[in-house]
Design a protein around this motif. Structure first.
Motif, mmCIF file in Angstrom:
data_model
loop_
_atom_site.group_PDB
_atom_site.id
_atom_site.type_symbol
_atom_site.label_atom_id
_atom_site.label_comp_id
_atom_site.label_asym_id
_atom_site.label_seq_id
_atom_site.Cartn_x
_atom_site.Cartn_y
_atom_site.Cartn_z
ATOM 1 N N ARG A 1 3.967 11.120 -2.347
ATOM 2 C CA ARG A 1 3.865 9.908 -1.545
ATOM 3 C C ARG A 1 4.363 10.195 -0.135
ATOM 4 N NH1 ARG A 1 6.998 5.733 -4.252
ATOM 5 N NH2 ARG A 1 8.753 6.454 -3.022
ATOM 6 N N VAL B 1 -4.714 10.028 -2.424
ATOM 7 C CA VAL B 1 -5.036 8.816 -3.176
ATOM 8 C C VAL B 1 -4.307 7.651 -2.521
ATOM 9 C CG1 VAL B 1 -4.957 7.667 -5.409
ATOM 10 C CG2 VAL B 1 -5.341 10.124 -5.307
ATOM 11 N N GLY C 1 0.822 -1.196 0.000
ATOM 12 C CA GLY C 1 0.000 0.000 0.000
ATOM 13 C C GLY C 1 0.860 1.252 0.000
ATOM 14 N N SER D 1 4.553 4.436 2.358
ATOM 15 C CA SER D 1 4.299 3.198 1.603
ATOM 16 C C SER D 1 4.478 2.014 2.553
ATOM 17 C CB SER D 1 5.261 3.088 0.417
ATOM 18 O OG SER D 1 6.604 3.089 0.858
ATOM 19 N N ALA E 1 -2.587 -3.361 -2.740
ATOM 20 C CA ALA E 1 -2.563 -4.621 -3.496
ATOM 21 C C ALA E 1 -2.623 -5.780 -2.509
ATOM 22 C CB ALA E 1 -1.308 -4.719 -4.358
ATOM 23 N N ILE F 1 -7.224 1.242 -6.342
ATOM 24 C CA ILE F 1 -6.742 2.627 -6.239
ATOM 25 C C ILE F 1 -7.972 3.485 -5.917
ATOM 26 C CG2 ILE F 1 -5.557 4.539 -7.393
ATOM 27 C CD1 ILE F 1 -4.348 2.453 -9.293
ATOM 28 N N ALA G 1 -5.687 -5.422 -7.002
ATOM 29 C CA ALA G 1 -5.248 -4.083 -6.598
ATOM 30 C C ALA G 1 -6.441 -3.119 -6.654
ATOM 31 C CB ALA G 1 -4.131 -3.567 -7.502
ATOM 32 N N VAL H 1 -3.149 6.582 -10.682
ATOM 33 C CA VAL H 1 -3.291 7.340 -9.439
ATOM 34 C C VAL H 1 -3.770 8.765 -9.743
ATOM 35 C CG1 VAL H 1 -2.076 8.287 -7.439
ATOM 36 C CG2 VAL H 1 -1.602 5.951 -8.207
ATOM 37 N N ARG I 1 -10.637 -0.577 -9.527
ATOM 38 C CA ARG I 1 -10.277 -1.938 -9.100
ATOM 39 C C ARG I 1 -9.648 -2.687 -10.267
ATOM 40 N NH1 ARG I 1 -15.673 -4.182 -6.389
ATOM 41 N NH2 ARG I 1 -16.590 -2.886 -8.022
ATOM 42 N N CYS J 1 -7.356 8.662 -10.996
ATOM 43 C CA CYS J 1 -8.276 8.424 -9.873
ATOM 44 C C CYS J 1 -8.534 9.722 -9.102
ATOM 45 C CB CYS J 1 -7.701 7.356 -8.947
ATOM 46 S SG CYS J 1 -8.656 7.075 -7.454
ATOM 47 N N GLU K 1 -3.278 3.553 -2.840
ATOM 48 C CA GLU K 1 -3.137 2.391 -3.719
ATOM 49 C C GLU K 1 -2.774 1.186 -2.852
ATOM 50 O OE1 GLU K 1 -0.684 0.819 -7.664
ATOM 51 O OE2 GLU K 1 -0.303 2.808 -6.837
#
Length: 911
Positions: free
Chosen positions: A318, A392, A305, A321, A396, A380, A378, A344, A355, A347, A394
Motif C-alpha cells: 500500500r 490495484v 480509497g 490511502s 468505496a 476493486i 465499493a 485485492v 464491484r 483482482c 480499492e
C-alpha cells in the motif's frame, strides 16, 4: 382516429408506398421490353443459324462437285487409283449436304425448285461425264477418254452448276436483306416504346418524390431550426420538442440523447485532460499515488480509497490511502498483499474489476468531523500495463456510480497504468544506470588484468617454442626448458579455466600444439635413445648418464604435454580421480557464482534446484564434477538467446535409476535450457571427438570440437554417463548420472572400460620389462641385422629432424636409406627406385598428405605388396583405422621407438 392517422403518415410507409408504385411501373416496363427483346432474339438467331448455314452448305456442295471433277481428271490423266479418293468422297458427301440444304429451305418453293435443277445437273454430270470417264479408264479405253476430253461436254455441265449456285445464293442474300430490314424496324419500334415507358416512370417518380418530400421536409425543418438555435447559443442544456408521432419525433428524441451523451463525454474529456496534466507533473511514486487518489476523489465523489503497488518481492504494497475530505493517510488494513490473497490479491491475479454492492455496516467507517457512516458501494480494480498488473486500487463510496462514471474510471486507470509504468521504468533505469557504472568500472579492471595475463601468456608461449627448438641442438639446457614448459603449461591450464568463452580458439591451439610438440620430441627422443645405447662405445659413462637424463626429461616433457591436452588425457586413460567429500548444499552458490553474471548479461532466467531427497555429502572427484557441469552450462548459455537455463539435482533409486558401473542409488544433474535444441540426426554426432567443419589432414584451419566428448569421458571416469533429451527449436536437457556414494569405502580411482586402445598399448609398453641380459640383446640385434642388411628403406617426412633421427637409428643395420620430404618426392622415388623394400611414411604433410600418397601408391602405381608403415602424431583409434583403410601395412604413433620400428620392419619383410 388520430393514432391511426399518425401511423399511416409515418415516413417509412410514405417512402415504401412510393417505391411500390415505381416498382410496379418498372415491372410493366420490363415485361413489355422483355417480350420485344425475345422476339428480336429469335429473329437474330434465325439469321445467324439459317442464312449462314444455307450459304455454307451451297459452298460445300459446290466444293464436293469440284473434288469429283478433280479426282475424275487426275485418274483419267494418270490412271492412279489414289486420284479417285476425292471423287468417291464427293459422290457421298454432296448428297448429304444436299439433304441438309433442302431441309433448311423447305418453306421456299422457288429455292427448292432451283435446288432440284442443281441436283439434276449434278446427277447428269456424274452419269455422262464423271462415272463414264472412270469406267472407260478402268477398261483401258484411253483413246475414248482422250476423245471425250477433246470435246469435254462435262465442263459445260459444271459451268451450268456454278451458275445455278450463284443464282441460288443471290436469292438467299435478297431474303437475308429483307429479314435484316424487318429486324431494324422492330428495333426502332422497341426504342420508341422504351422512351415512352421511361418518360411515364420518370413522371410518376417525380410526382411521388415531391409528395413524400413535402410531407417530410416541413416538420424536419422545424427540428433543424431548433438544433441551430442550440448550436448558436451554445446552451447544451436546451432540448428539442417535436409534437408529431413519426420519425421526426424519433429524430428529436435521438438528438436530445446525443446532447446528453456529448455533454457527458465533454465532461469526461475535461477530467481526463486535467488528470493527465496532474500525473505528468509527478516523478515520485508516493506522490503519484497521492495525486491520482486525490483527483479521483473529486471526480467520482468517492469517500475512501487505497492504492497497492507491486514491489520487487512480487507483493502489492500500500503506497497511499485516502479517507475523508482532509486527504489524510490512515493506517488500517494490511500493508502488503500477495497475488491471490483476498479480493485485492485476486483482482491482481485475475486482472479484472470487482464491484461490490450493499456493503455491510462493518466493512469500513467513513469518518467526518460531525459523524461517520458506512459506504454502500465499493470497487476493486487492477491498474494494468501491457497485460501486467502493476497496482490495484480499492475505492468505496456512499452512492453507487452511474455507468458513465465506470467508463471514465476505466479510462483513468489506463492513464494511471501508463504513467505508473513510466515512473517505475524511470526508477529502474536509474538503479540500473548506477549498477552499470559500478560494473563498467569492475569490467575495466578485469579487462586490464586479462590483457596483462594475455601478454604474459604470449610471452610464455614464445619462450616455450624457443626452448623446444633449443632442445634439438642444446641438450644440456633441457632441464631448464622443461621447467619453463611446465610453468607455461600450468599458466595455460589456469587460463583455460578462466577463459571459457574462448573455448573454440583454445581447442584449435591444443590440437595444433599436440602435433607441433610431438614432431620435434620424436626426433629428440630417438637421438637421445641412440646416445643412451652408446652403440659405438664413444661416450663416457658420465656422457651416457647425460643422454639418459635427456631421454628421461624428454619423456617427462611428453607426459606434461599429454596432461595439458584434455584429449591426450582421455586417450591415455590415466586420468585419475581424487576421492573427495562433496558438499552438495554449496553447489548452487558455486554455480551461481560462475554463471549469474552471464545470465544477467543475456537476460536469461538461471536457477539451481536441489531436491529434498539429495544427500548433503557424497564422495566423488569434485574438480571433475565441477568441470563437467561448467562445460554443460557453458553450452546451454551459448546456444540460448532467451528463456531459461536451470540445473535440477535429484536422487534416483533402482529400478528408475539408469544402470551404471556400480549398483545402487544415482545422482542426476539435469541441465535444461530453452535454446535452439539439437536435431535427431546430430544427437549421436555431438558426443564424438573431432567433429568439425574441416577435419582432413591437409586442413587449413584447426580445431578439435571436444567439448561434449571430454565431458562424456570424464563422466565415465567418475563411473557415470551423460544422456540427452532435446527437440530442435525448443531446447535441450543434458543429464549427468553418477553413483551416489555416501561412504568412502569401495571407491576405485580408475574405472574399467575407460582406457582406450592407445592407453592399453602404452601401459603394456611401460610394464613390459626385458627378461634377457646383454647377450640376449646381442642375439636379437644379430637376427634383426640379418633381416635388414642391404635392404632399401624410403623415409618420407616433411621435418628433416625426424628424417635425421630415423637415419641414425637405422644406421647400425647397414640399410640403403632413401629420403623424401613431401608426398610428391615420395611418389617420384618409388617410380625411379623400384628396388625399395619398405616405406616409412609420415601422414601429416602439406599439399599431398600421407593418405593421398598411400592411395596413389596402391591404386595408380599398382604396388599393393609394398610394405608401408604410417607414422602420425594423431593417436586416435579412428586415425589408425583410416591409415590402414587407405593402404598402410602398419601404423605407429609419434614419438616412435626405434626398436619398435625395427621390429615391425622385420615382421613386414618376413623376418
Amino acid at each position: 382516429m388520430l393514432n391511426k392517422q399518425a401511423w399511416s403518415l409515418r415516413i417509412r410507409s410514405k417512402i415504401a408506398l412510393g417505391y411500390v408504385m415505381i416498382l410496379l411501373m418498372l415491372g410493366l416496363f420490363l415485361l413489355v421490353v422483355a417480350g420485344r427483346i425475345t422476339d428480336l432474339e429469335k429473329e437474330t438467331v434465325f439469321l445467324s443459324d439459317h442464312d449462314m448455314k444455307v450459304h455454307e452448305l451451297t459452298y460445300q456442295i459446290e466444293k464436293d462437285v469440284l473434288d469429283m471433277e478433280t479426282g475424275q481428271r487426275g485418274y483419267a490423266l494418270t490412271g492412279e487409283s489414289s486420284y479417285l479418293t476425292p471423287y468417291d468422297t464427293g459422290i457421298t458427301e454432296w448428297k448429304i449436304h444436299y439433304t441438309g440444304l433442302s431441309g433448311l429451305i423447305n418453306d421456299n418453293p422457288d429455292q427448292l425448285k432451283i435446288l432440284s435443277n442443281i441436283q439434276n445437273s449434278i446427277e447428269h454430270w456424274i452419269e455422262s461425264a464423271g462415272q463414264y470417264i472412270v469406267d472407260l479408264k478402268r477398261n483401258g479405253q484411253t483413246q475414248a477418254v482422250n476423245a471425250f476430253f477433246h470435246n469435254d461436254s462435262g465442263k459445260v455441265i459444271i459451268d451450268s452448276i456454278r451458275s445455278q449456285f450463284d443464282y441460288f445464293r443471290d436469292n438467299e442474300r435478297k431474303l437475308t436483306r429483307e429479314r435484316i430490314d424487318n429486324l431494324k424496324a422492330s428495333n426502332d419500334k422497341l426504342l420508341v416504346t422504351m422512351y415512352i415507358l421511361w418518360g411515364l416512370v420518370a413522371l410518376l417518380a417525380a410526382l411521388i418524390t415531391y409528395l413524400i418530400s413535402a410531407s417530410i421536409v416541413k416538420p424536419l425543418r422545424s427540428v433543424i431550426q431548433a438544433i441551430h438555435t442550440i448550436a448558436s447559443g451554445g446552451n447544451m442544456s436546451e432540448r428539442i420538442s417535436v409534437k408529431s408521432l413519426d420519425e421526426i419525433n424519433d429524430l428529436g428524441n435521438a438528438t436530445n440523447d446525443l446532447l446528453d451523451t456529448v455533454q457527458r463525454q465533454q465532461w469526461s474529456s475535461e477530467q481526463l485532460a486535467l488528470m493527465s496534466v496532474a500525473l505528468q507533473e509527478t516523478t515520485d511514486l508516493p506522490l503519484l499515488c497521492r495525486t491520482f487518489m486525490n483527483r479521483l476523489s473529486v471526480i467520482l465523489e468517492l469517500q475512501y480509497g487505497a492504492v497497492y503497488v507491486l514491489n520487487g518481492n512480487k507483493e502489492y504494497k500500500r503506497m497511499y490511502s485516502y479517507a475523508g475530505s482532509e486527504q489524510q493517510e490512515i493506517d488500517f488494513g494490511k500493508s502488503t498483499i500477495r497475488p491471490g490473497e483476498g479480493l485485492v490479491g485476486q483482482c491482481a491475479a485475475d486482472m479484472r474489476m470487482i464491484r461490490i454492492n450493499n456493503l455491510p455496516e462493518d466493512y469500513i467507517s467513513i469518518n467526518s468531523g460531525l459523524g461517520r457512516s458506512a459506504p454502500k458501494f465499493a470497487v476493486i480494480a487492477p491498474i494494468l500495463f501491457e497485460n501486467k498488473t502493476l497496482a490495484v486500487l480499492e475505492a468505496a463510496s456512499l452512492t453507487q456510480w452511474a455507468p458513465h462514471h465506470l467508463e471514465l474510471f476505466n479510462e483513468l486507470l489506463k492513464m494511471m497504468g501508463v504513467t505508473l509504468n513510466s515512473v517505475l521504468t524511470r526508477m529502474e533505469i536509474q538503479q540500473l544506470y548506477s549498477e552499470s557504472q559500478t560494473m563498467n568500472e569492475e569490467l575495466q579492471v578485469q579487462s586490464e588484468e586479462l590483457q596483462v595475463q594475455s601478454e604474459e601468456l604470449q610471452v610464455q608461449t614464445e619462450e616455450l617454442q624457443n626452448h623446444t627448438q633449443e632442445l634439438l641442438t642444446l641438450n644440456r639446457e633441457l632441464e631448464h626448458q622443461k621447467s619453463v614448459a611446465e610453468n607455461a603449461a600450468a599458466q595455460l591450464e589456469k587460463y583455460n579455466e578462466q577463459l571459457e568463452l574462448s573455448s573454440r580458439y583454445k581447442s584449435e591451439f591444443l590440437a595444433n600444439m599436440s602435433h607441433e610438440l610431438r614432431t620435434p620430441l620424436n626426433s629428440m627422443l630417438i637421438l637421445s635413445q641412440l646416445l643412451t645405447e652408446n652403440r659405438n662405445d664413444s661416450l663416457t659413462e658420465e656422457e651416457q648418464g647425460y643422454a639418459e637424463v635427456i631421454h628421461s626429461s624428454g619423456s617427462e616433457l611428453l607426459g606434461m604435454i599429454n596432461d595439458i591436452l584434455d584429449l591426450s588425457k582421455v586417450e591415455a586413460g590415466k586420468m585419475t580421480v581424487e576421492r573427495d567429500p562433496v558438499n552438495l548444499t554449496e553447489l548452487p552458490s558455486i554455480l551461481y557464482g560462475y554463471f549469474n553474471k552471464m545470465a544477467e548479461q543475456k537476460n536469461i532466467d538461471f536457477k539451481v534446484t536441489l531436491e529434498n531427497n539429495v544427500p548433503d555429502i557424497f564422495f566423488t572427484d569434485e574438480m571433475r564434477l565441477h568441470q563437467i557441469l561448467r562445460n554443460l552450462l557453458s553450452n546451454a548459455f551459448k546456444f540460448t538467446e532467451k528463456g531459461f537455463v536451470e540445473v535440477v539435482i535429484s536422487r534416483l533409486e533402482p529400478p528408475s535409476a539408469p544402470q551404471l558401473s556400480e549398483p545402487g542409488s544415482v545422482l542426476a544433474f539435469a541441465v535444461r535450457d530453452s535454446g535452439i535444441g539439437i536435431g535427431e540426426m546430430n544427437r549421436e554426432v555431438i558426443f564424438e571427438a573431432f567433429r568439425q567443419a574441416d577435419g582432413s589432414t591437409a586442413r587449413k584451419f584447426g580445431g578439435t570440437g571436444l567439448g561434449l566428448s571430454i565431458s562424456l569421458q570424464l563422466a565415465r571416469l567418475l563411473g557415470g554417463t551423460i544422456s540427452l533429451d532435446s527437440k530442435e527449436g525448443e531446447g535441450s536437457t543434458f543429464t549427468l548420472f553418477i553413483p551416489c556414494r555416501e561412504e568412502e569405502e569401495g571407491f576405485d580411482s580408475v574405472f574399467p572400460g575407460v582406457w582406450t586402445l592407445q592407453a592399453a598399448a602404452a601401459a603394456e609398453r611401460e610394464n613390459k620389462q626385458p627378461d634377457g641380459a646383454a647377450g640376449a640383446d646381442a642375439v636379437l640385434f644379430d637376427k634383426e641385422y640379418s633381416n635388414l642388411h642391404g635392404k632399401t628403406v624410403l623415409i618420407v617426412d616433411d621435418d628433416v629432424r625426424n628424417i635425421y633421427a630415423l637415419e641414425k637409428g637405422l644406421e647400425p643395420y647397414d640399410m640403403n636409406i632413401l629420403t623424401a620430404q613431401s608426398g610428391f618426392e615420395c611418389l617420384q622415388m618409388v617410380r625411379e627406385q623400384p628396388d625399395v623394400d619398405i616405406v616409412l611414411l609420415d601422414i601429416m604433410m602439406p599439399n599431398l598428405d600421407g593418405y593421398d600418397t598411400l592411395s596413389i601408391i596402391r591404386e595408380e602405381l599398382m604396388l599393393p605388396e609394398l610394405p608401408i608403415i604410417a607414422i602420425s602424431a594423431k593417436t586416435m583409434k579412428e586415425d589408425r583405422e583410416k591409415c590402414l583403410a587407405a593402404g598402410a601395412s602398419d601404423f605407429i604413433s609419434k614419438p616412435v621407438i626405434i626398436q619398435d620400428v625395427v621390429t615391425r620392419m622385420c615382421r613386414l619383410m618376413g623376418g
